[in-house]
Design a protein around this motif. Structure first.
Motif, short mmCIF file in Angstrom:
data_model
loop_
_atom_site.label_atom_id
_atom_site.label_comp_id
_atom_site.label_asym_id
_atom_site.label_seq_id
_atom_site.Cartn_x
_atom_site.Cartn_y
_atom_site.Cartn_z
N ALA A 48 -27.45 -41.46 -42.40
CA ALA A 48 -26.77 -40.58 -41.44
C ALA A 48 -26.70 -39.16 -41.99
O ALA A 48 -26.91 -38.19 -41.24
N GLY A 49 -26.44 -39.02 -43.28
CA GLY A 49 -26.41 -37.68 -43.88
C GLY A 49 -27.76 -36.99 -43.80
O GLY A 49 -27.85 -35.80 -43.45
N ALA A 50 -28.83 -37.72 -44.08
CA ALA A 50 -30.16 -37.14 -44.00
C ALA A 50 -30.52 -36.77 -42.56
O ALA A 50 -31.09 -35.71 -42.29
N GLY A 51 -30.16 -37.64 -41.61
CA GLY A 51 -30.42 -37.35 -40.20
C GLY A 51 -29.64 -36.14 -39.72
O GLY A 51 -30.18 -35.29 -39.00
N LEU A 52 -28.38 -36.05 -40.13
CA LEU A 52 -27.56 -34.91 -39.74
C LEU A 52 -28.12 -33.61 -40.31
O LEU A 52 -28.14 -32.57 -39.63
N TYR A 53 -28.59 -33.66 -41.54
CA TYR A 53 -29.20 -32.49 -42.15
C TYR A 53 -30.42 -32.03 -41.36
O TYR A 53 -30.62 -30.84 -41.11
N LEU A 54 -31.25 -32.98 -40.95
CA LEU A 54 -32.44 -32.63 -40.18
C LEU A 54 -32.09 -32.04 -38.81
O LEU A 54 -32.80 -31.17 -38.30
N VAL A 55 -31.02 -32.53 -38.21
CA VAL A 55 -30.62 -32.01 -36.91
C VAL A 55 -30.03 -30.60 -37.04
O VAL A 55 -30.34 -29.71 -36.25
N LEU A 56 -29.19 -30.39 -38.06
CA LEU A 56 -28.49 -29.12 -38.19
C LEU A 56 -29.31 -28.02 -38.86
O LEU A 56 -29.13 -26.84 -38.56
N ARG A 57 -30.19 -28.39 -39.78
CA ARG A 57 -30.98 -27.39 -40.50
C ARG A 57 -32.46 -27.79 -40.51
O ARG A 57 -33.03 -28.09 -41.56
N PRO A 58 -33.09 -27.81 -39.35
CA PRO A 58 -34.50 -28.23 -39.30
C PRO A 58 -35.42 -27.19 -39.90
O PRO A 58 -35.09 -26.01 -39.99
N ASP A 59 -36.57 -27.65 -40.33
CA ASP A 59 -37.64 -26.77 -40.79
C ASP A 59 -38.07 -25.94 -39.57
O ASP A 59 -38.26 -26.47 -38.49
N PRO A 60 -38.24 -24.62 -39.73
CA PRO A 60 -38.60 -23.81 -38.57
C PRO A 60 -39.94 -24.18 -37.94
O PRO A 60 -40.12 -24.01 -36.74
N ASP A 61 -40.86 -24.71 -38.71
CA ASP A 61 -42.16 -25.05 -38.14
C ASP A 61 -42.74 -26.29 -38.84
O ASP A 61 -43.75 -26.19 -39.53
N PRO A 62 -42.12 -27.48 -38.64
CA PRO A 62 -42.65 -28.66 -39.30
C PRO A 62 -43.92 -29.14 -38.60
O PRO A 62 -44.06 -28.98 -37.39
N PRO A 63 -44.82 -29.73 -39.35
CA PRO A 63 -46.03 -30.26 -38.70
C PRO A 63 -45.69 -31.55 -37.95
O PRO A 63 -44.96 -32.39 -38.45
#
Length: 144
Positions: A48-63
């Motif tokens: 859940a922590g990893a998922g929340l991190y991805l939702v709140l601070r995503p990479d600006p241009d992930p492949p």
């Protein structure tokens, strides 16, 4: 940014489902004072922590994963679901051997090597769990 948010949302949903399932675990005669819930709940919290991190601070241009990735990902997921359903009727060794062979094949191994790896790893794990005293399903098909 979209790919990270999709992956983060999927991780959050999986963490919620996994945590809910772990919360419902009832101890039988467990000598561990924490019970059977501690490890799966910890995994759910980390996911859940990893998922929340991805939702709140995503990479600006992930492949975004390329098109050949998706059939292999689907086959991997289906293989793991089949593993869970076939473990009890077939037993640990044949089911684990088939699952490892499928994963090896999806990773690029030729079928003969994939099956050798699968059966070798299944037998090694069976021996290790036997030494540790962990009971494994023998399978109803084989008379266990």
């Amino acid at each position: 940014m979209r790919a990270d948010r999709v992956a983060g949302g999927a991780a959050l949903a999986l963490a919620l489902a996994y945590g809910w399932s772990a919360w419902r675990l009832e101890p039988g005669f467990v000598s561990d004072p924490v019970g059977p819930k501690a490890f799966p709940l910890g995994v759910a919290l980390l996911l859940a922590g990893a998922g929340l991190y991805l939702v709140l601070r995503p990479d600006p241009d992930p492949p975004w994963p390329p098109r050949p990735f998706w059939p292999r990902a689907l086959a991997t997921g289906l293989g793991l679901v089949l593993y869970a359903y076939l473990l009890r009727p077939l037993g640990f060794v044949p089911t684990t051997a088939l699952a490892v062979a499928l994963l090896a094949r999806l990773s690029g191994a030729a079928w003969p090597r994939a099956f050798l790896l699968g059966f070798g790893l299944a037998l090694a794990l069976y021996g290790l769990f036997g030494l540790l005293g962990v009971p494994l399903p023998a399978g109803r098909v084989w008379g266990g």
